[in-house]
Design an enzyme around this catalytic site. Structure first.
Site, PDB file in Angstrom:
ATOM      1  N   SER A   9       0.831  -1.201   0.000  1.00 37.14           N
ATOM      2  CA  SER A   9       0.000   0.000   0.000  1.00 37.14           C
ATOM      3  C   SER A   9       0.866   1.251   0.000  1.00 37.14           C
ATOM      4  O   SER A   9       1.631   1.480   0.949  1.00 37.14           O
ATOM      5  CB  SER A   9      -0.917   0.012   1.224  1.00 37.14           C
ATOM      6  N   HIS A  34      -1.378  -1.432  -4.096  1.00 35.08           N
ATOM      7  CA  HIS A  34      -2.644  -0.997  -3.510  1.00 35.08           C
ATOM      8  C   HIS A  34      -2.638   0.515  -3.348  1.00 35.08           C
ATOM      9  O   HIS A  34      -1.722   1.090  -2.747  1.00 35.08           O
ATOM     10  CB  HIS A  34      -2.852  -1.673  -2.153  1.00 35.08           C
ATOM     11  N   ASP A  36      -4.926   3.649  -2.066  1.00 32.71           N
ATOM     12  CA  ASP A  36      -6.092   4.094  -1.289  1.00 32.71           C
ATOM     13  C   ASP A  36      -6.465   5.522  -1.654  1.00 32.71           C
ATOM     14  O   ASP A  36      -5.681   6.453  -1.448  1.00 32.71           O
ATOM     15  CB  ASP A  36      -5.778   4.032   0.209  1.00 32.71           C
ATOM     16  N   MET A  38      -8.937   8.441  -0.676  1.00 31.25           N
ATOM     17  CA  MET A  38      -9.798   8.854   0.440  1.00 31.25           C
ATOM     18  C   MET A  38     -10.289  10.281   0.226  1.00 31.25           C
ATOM     19  O   MET A  38      -9.516  11.145  -0.202  1.00 31.25           O
ATOM     20  CB  MET A  38      -9.018   8.792   1.760  1.00 31.25           C
ATOM     21  N   HIS A  67      -8.413   1.298  -4.358  1.00 27.11           N
ATOM     22  CA  HIS A  67      -9.434   1.142  -3.320  1.00 27.11           C
ATOM     23  C   HIS A  67     -10.081   2.503  -3.071  1.00 27.11           C
ATOM     24  O   HIS A  67      -9.458   3.411  -2.534  1.00 27.11           O
ATOM     25  CB  HIS A  67      -8.741   0.603  -2.059  1.00 27.11           C
ATOM     26  N   MET A  69     -12.162   4.766  -1.115  1.00 29.65           N
ATOM     27  CA  MET A  69     -12.797   5.064   0.170  1.00 29.65           C
ATOM     28  C   MET A  69     -13.435   6.445   0.075  1.00 29.65           C
ATOM     29  O   MET A  69     -13.015   7.412   0.722  1.00 29.65           O
ATOM     30  CB  MET A  69     -11.763   4.980   1.290  1.00 29.65           C
ATOM     31  N   MET A 138     -12.128  -5.470   5.117  1.00 27.26           N
ATOM     32  CA  MET A 138     -11.327  -4.560   5.924  1.00 27.26           C
ATOM     33  C   MET A 138     -11.082  -5.195   7.284  1.00 27.26           C
ATOM     34  O   MET A 138     -12.028  -5.562   7.986  1.00 27.26           O
ATOM     35  CB  MET A 138     -12.024  -3.212   6.089  1.00 27.26           C
ATOM     36  N   GLY A 143      -9.327   4.319   6.993  1.00 23.56           N
ATOM     37  CA  GLY A 143      -9.054   5.743   7.092  1.00 23.56           C
ATOM     38  C   GLY A 143      -7.670   6.097   7.580  1.00 23.56           C
ATOM     39  O   GLY A 143      -7.186   7.191   7.319  1.00 23.56           O
ATOM     40  N   GLY A 145      -3.523   4.424   8.414  1.00 24.24           N
ATOM     41  CA  GLY A 145      -2.568   3.333   8.381  1.00 24.24           C
ATOM     42  C   GLY A 145      -2.062   2.996   9.773  1.00 24.24           C
ATOM     43  O   GLY A 145      -2.268   3.737  10.732  1.00 24.24           O
ATOM     44  N   GLY A 146      -1.401   1.840   9.875  1.00 17.76           N
ATOM     45  CA  GLY A 146      -0.730   1.473  11.115  1.00 17.76           C
ATOM     46  C   GLY A 146      -1.613   0.946  12.223  1.00 17.76           C
ATOM     47  O   GLY A 146      -1.186   0.855  13.374  1.00 17.76           O
ATOM     48  N   ASP A 176      -7.164  -6.027   4.236  1.00 18.71           N
ATOM     49  CA  ASP A 176      -6.451  -4.752   4.339  1.00 18.71           C
ATOM     50  C   ASP A 176      -6.529  -4.252   5.777  1.00 18.71           C
ATOM     51  O   ASP A 176      -7.616  -3.973   6.286  1.00 18.71           O
ATOM     52  CB  ASP A 176      -7.097  -3.737   3.389  1.00 18.71           C
ATOM     53  N   GLY A 177      -5.356  -4.167   6.422  1.00 20.69           N
ATOM     54  CA  GLY A 177      -5.297  -3.587   7.758  1.00 20.69           C
ATOM     55  C   GLY A 177      -4.584  -4.479   8.749  1.00 20.69           C
ATOM     56  O   GLY A 177      -5.044  -5.577   9.057  1.00 20.69           O
ATOM     57  N   GLY A 198       0.927  -2.100   4.269  1.00 19.77           N
ATOM     58  CA  GLY A 198       1.537  -0.782   4.167  1.00 19.77           C
ATOM     59  C   GLY A 198       2.849  -0.739   4.920  1.00 19.77           C
ATOM     60  O   GLY A 198       3.922  -0.925   4.353  1.00 19.77           O
TER      61      GLY A 198
END
Length: 221
Positions: A9, A34, A36, A38, A67, A69, A138, A143, A145-146, A176-177, A198
């Protein structure tokens, strides 16, 4: 035998050297990138949009796994095709007319994915599973990362894989996550086969981290 894929990501990449980071993970064997997108409404954060995706498209022929969002992502399907998206994933929770949006994506020659937030049941996709190429579960609230992996999402992955197998559908399950080399095997055994990472890739030596994931996947086959 499932095809396991690592999808780094770029939300965790070095934005000063974004093109180089894309080249690095692609050369290390990552098949997907990937991305994202947003909008600050569907999720609190704002990331990047079409100009950034267009600017990194020449860096590699890696598959762009975009992706969305964003609220009502159908508004941007044509634009995402133009800037180089190969897979376009939209959130079930963000689409007023999900079936229409999926058909729009596929009509433009992209693969269509649907994402579910952690608390959204997999049963909400019952009537569109025949139209999707990938479902993104998910494993954190989207919304930021980390974040840490949410344990109950493992059961969602198992349930979805069971539904797909019962219906004879060849659909990828992406997660993802909170994915890391330490938990990816457990998540794979639950039924996922595409893994967004990520910080799991870009924290440290990105090329070596990609190779580590690929070695783990070899052991799963």
């Amino acid at each position: 035998m499932r095809n396991y894929v690592i999808a780094p990501s770029i939300l965790s990449a070095d934005f000063k050297n974004l093109g180089k980071d894309v080249e690095t993970v692609a050369e290390a064997g990552a098949k997907y990138l990937h991305i994202d997108v947003m909008d600050g409404m569907f999720v609190p954060s704002i990331s990047f949009g079409m100009p950034v995706i267009k600017s990194i498209r020449p860096a590699s022929d890696i598959i762009f796994d975009v992706h969305m969002m964003v609220e009502e992502p159908g508004r941007y399907v044509e634009d995402m095709k133009k800037v180089g998206a190969d897979i376009l994933t939209v959130h079930q929770e963000a689409c007023c007319h999900l079936d229409r949006t999926l058909n729009q994506i596929k009509s433009l020659g992209m693969k269509a994915g649907v994402a579910l937030n952690p608390a959204t049941p997999v049963e909400t996709l019952e009537w569109v599973l025949d139209s999707v190429d990938m479902v993104l579960i998910m494993t954190v609230n989207p919304g930021f990362g980390g974040q840490k992996f949410i344990p109950y999402t493992l059961e969602k992955i198992r349930k979805l894989r069971g539904i797909l197998e019962a219906r004879g559908l060849d659909v990828d399950i992406e997660v993802d996550g909170g994915i890391s080399a330490g938990n990816v095997s457990e998540v794979a055994k639950a039924g996922a086969n595409v893994f967004v990472a990520g910080s799991g890739v870009f924290a440290g030596d990105a090329a070596e981290n990609v190779r580590t994931f690929r070695k783990i996947f070899e052991g799963l086959k």
